[in-house]
Design a protein around this motif. Structure first.
Motif, mmCIF file in Angstrom:
data_model
loop_
_atom_site.group_PDB
_atom_site.id
_atom_site.type_symbol
_atom_site.label_atom_id
_atom_site.label_comp_id
_atom_site.label_asym_id
_atom_site.label_seq_id
_atom_site.Cartn_x
_atom_site.Cartn_y
_atom_site.Cartn_z
ATOM 1 N N PRO A 29 -4.189 19.749 -5.709
ATOM 2 C CA PRO A 29 -5.140 19.338 -6.750
ATOM 3 C C PRO A 29 -4.798 18.018 -7.434
ATOM 4 C CG PRO A 29 -4.421 21.606 -7.038
ATOM 5 C CD PRO A 29 -3.505 20.976 -6.047
ATOM 6 N N ASN A 30 -3.556 17.570 -7.333
ATOM 7 C CA ASN A 30 -3.244 16.353 -8.068
ATOM 8 C C ASN A 30 -3.002 15.142 -7.175
ATOM 9 O OD1 ASN A 30 -1.007 17.527 -7.069
ATOM 10 N ND2 ASN A 30 0.125 17.594 -8.988
ATOM 11 N N ILE A 31 -3.629 15.175 -6.014
ATOM 12 C CA ILE A 31 -3.571 13.989 -5.163
ATOM 13 C C ILE A 31 -4.777 13.119 -5.555
ATOM 14 C CG2 ILE A 31 -5.039 14.613 -3.187
ATOM 15 C CD1 ILE A 31 -2.437 13.898 -1.494
ATOM 16 N N GLY A 32 -4.546 11.825 -5.714
ATOM 17 C CA GLY A 32 -5.598 10.956 -6.252
ATOM 18 C C GLY A 32 -6.554 10.413 -5.202
ATOM 19 N N TYR A 33 -7.760 10.149 -5.651
ATOM 20 C CA TYR A 33 -8.753 9.554 -4.768
ATOM 21 C C TYR A 33 -8.241 8.231 -4.218
ATOM 22 C CZ TYR A 33 -13.193 7.547 -3.225
ATOM 23 O OH TYR A 33 -14.179 6.975 -2.475
ATOM 24 N N ALA A 34 -7.634 7.436 -5.093
ATOM 25 C CA ALA A 34 -7.143 6.121 -4.692
ATOM 26 C C ALA A 34 -6.103 6.227 -3.589
ATOM 27 C CB ALA A 34 -6.562 5.387 -5.897
ATOM 28 N N THR A 35 -5.300 7.269 -3.640
ATOM 29 C CA THR A 35 -4.268 7.449 -2.613
ATOM 30 C C THR A 35 -4.909 7.768 -1.264
ATOM 31 O OG1 THR A 35 -2.709 8.193 -4.272
ATOM 32 C CG2 THR A 35 -2.203 8.742 -1.997
ATOM 33 N N VAL A 36 -5.910 8.621 -1.288
ATOM 34 C CA VAL A 36 -6.628 8.950 -0.051
ATOM 35 C C VAL A 36 -7.267 7.683 0.506
ATOM 36 C CG1 VAL A 36 -8.499 10.298 0.972
ATOM 37 C CG2 VAL A 36 -7.088 11.290 -0.835
ATOM 38 N N TYR A 37 -7.916 6.955 -0.372
ATOM 39 C CA TYR A 37 -8.578 5.713 0.007
ATOM 40 C C TYR A 37 -7.599 4.723 0.645
ATOM 41 C CZ TYR A 37 -10.314 1.002 -0.979
ATOM 42 O OH TYR A 37 -10.656 -0.317 -0.897
ATOM 43 N N ARG A 38 -6.475 4.499 -0.046
ATOM 44 C CA ARG A 38 -5.500 3.526 0.471
ATOM 45 C C ARG A 38 -4.850 4.014 1.754
ATOM 46 N NH1 ARG A 38 -3.585 2.414 -5.549
ATOM 47 N NH2 ARG A 38 -2.960 4.585 -5.315
ATOM 48 N N THR A 39 -4.616 5.319 1.834
ATOM 49 C CA THR A 39 -3.939 5.853 3.010
ATOM 50 C C THR A 39 -4.841 5.768 4.243
ATOM 51 O OG1 THR A 39 -2.706 7.328 1.565
ATOM 52 C CG2 THR A 39 -2.678 7.840 3.910
ATOM 53 N N LEU A 40 -6.136 5.991 4.067
ATOM 54 C CA LEU A 40 -7.056 5.854 5.202
ATOM 55 C C LEU A 40 -7.086 4.409 5.690
ATOM 56 C CD1 LEU A 40 -9.986 8.262 4.304
ATOM 57 C CD2 LEU A 40 -8.420 8.424 6.227
ATOM 58 N N LYS A 41 -7.025 3.464 4.753
ATOM 59 C CA LYS A 41 -6.957 2.057 5.147
ATOM 60 C C LYS A 41 -5.701 1.821 5.990
ATOM 61 C CE LYS A 41 -10.333 -0.186 2.804
ATOM 62 N NZ LYS A 41 -11.435 -0.771 3.540
ATOM 63 N N LEU A 42 -4.616 2.435 5.586
ATOM 64 C CA LEU A 42 -3.373 2.312 6.343
ATOM 65 C C LEU A 42 -3.527 2.880 7.750
ATOM 66 C CD1 LEU A 42 -0.474 3.187 3.859
ATOM 67 C CD2 LEU A 42 -0.977 0.986 4.922
#
Lengths: 143, 143
Positions: free
Chosen positions: A52-65
């Motif tokens: 529950p505490n994983i951020g949208y921004a992290t998902v976004y940046r990780t997909l870019k990676l």
DNA sequence: AATGTCAATGAATGTCACTTTCATGATGGC
DNA sequence: GCCATCATGAAAGTGACATTCATTGACATT
């Protein structure tokens, strides 16, 4: 195959001097065990149920990676959301998109590709990439 | 041809019980005398130079009307902006998009269309429409 | 073990391209 | 000309990213 992609990503990360983190591992796992065509939002929601505490921004940046590392590819199907699809070494394919249920199928056709080359050549155009999408009703939705 | 489209639009409007206004006439004129692939923003800016108090929303709504009336078609080329292209009766074509200068060329290829039909048939897919875009460098930008 | 270093994280905010709202202004049928 | 509608445009709202920045965490150094 899942293992192979994890290695590709791990290699990419260490080569770039980037770190392996819990979140990135979780996101990679979730991505690899998901649909072949997933939006950021969908992946984010799927993750939130267990983390529950994983951020949208992290998902976004990780997909870019993932895209940079070559294990995912950004796609636009015109619904205003960017989707990421799994990439397997050097492959290319086009899509059949069902306008009713959203189902996406893939196909390859060597002859179409060749004809595209011809068209481009005749115009002096240098192809970088292309997209071919066929929209309609899938076999299931026609019933 | 410009005249023909004006008639198509006028007929559509009266049939729908919609009114003809100064703004709509101006926007239609400007659209018909423009590039074949124009974004809302581009058309809006072009209009502003001669008609400074025409609103963005009006351009936006009027282009939607053109699309409904069948004289324009909405297109996405993945740059995040919706473009509108002129439609001529019953025609279909695909696009070559230059990734450097943004130039868009059109082409048609009967054989590619036929192959698409075959692919769709073999999957039990009923085609509604398709899009084929080839991205790369145009003849000019290759120099 | 404590501290230093620096990338990673995520809540919050910004951006962009629409899209809708609403108070006013035009139009077309009588 | 009158008036029921429709159209307009300034402004506010929306959705989907994209960026910021204070905090956290992982490892290396003392």
């Amino acid at each position: 195959m899942k293992r192979a992609k994890k290695k590709v990503f791990a290699d990419f990360m260490s080569q770039k001097g980037l770190k392996s983190t819990k979140q990135r591992d979780i996101i990679l796992d979730c991505f690899l065990s998901s649909d072949r065509h997933l939006s950021i939002e969908e992946l984010y929601l799927k993750l939130r149920s267990k983390h529950p505490n994983i951020g949208y921004a992290t998902v976004y940046r990780t997909l870019k990676l993932f895209a940079e590392a070559g294990i995912a590819r950004e796609m636009q199907f015109g619904d205003g959301q960017t989707r990421y699809e799994h990439v397997s070494e050097g492959e290319h394919h086009d899509h059949l998109v069902c306008t009713r249920c959203g189902h996406i199928e893939e196909f390859e056709n060597e002859t179409i590709e060749k004809l595209q080359d011809e068209v481009a050549n005749s115009r002096g155009f240098l192809i970088e990439r292309h997209r071919l999408e066929i929209y309609g009703l899938c076999a299931n939705c026609r019933k």
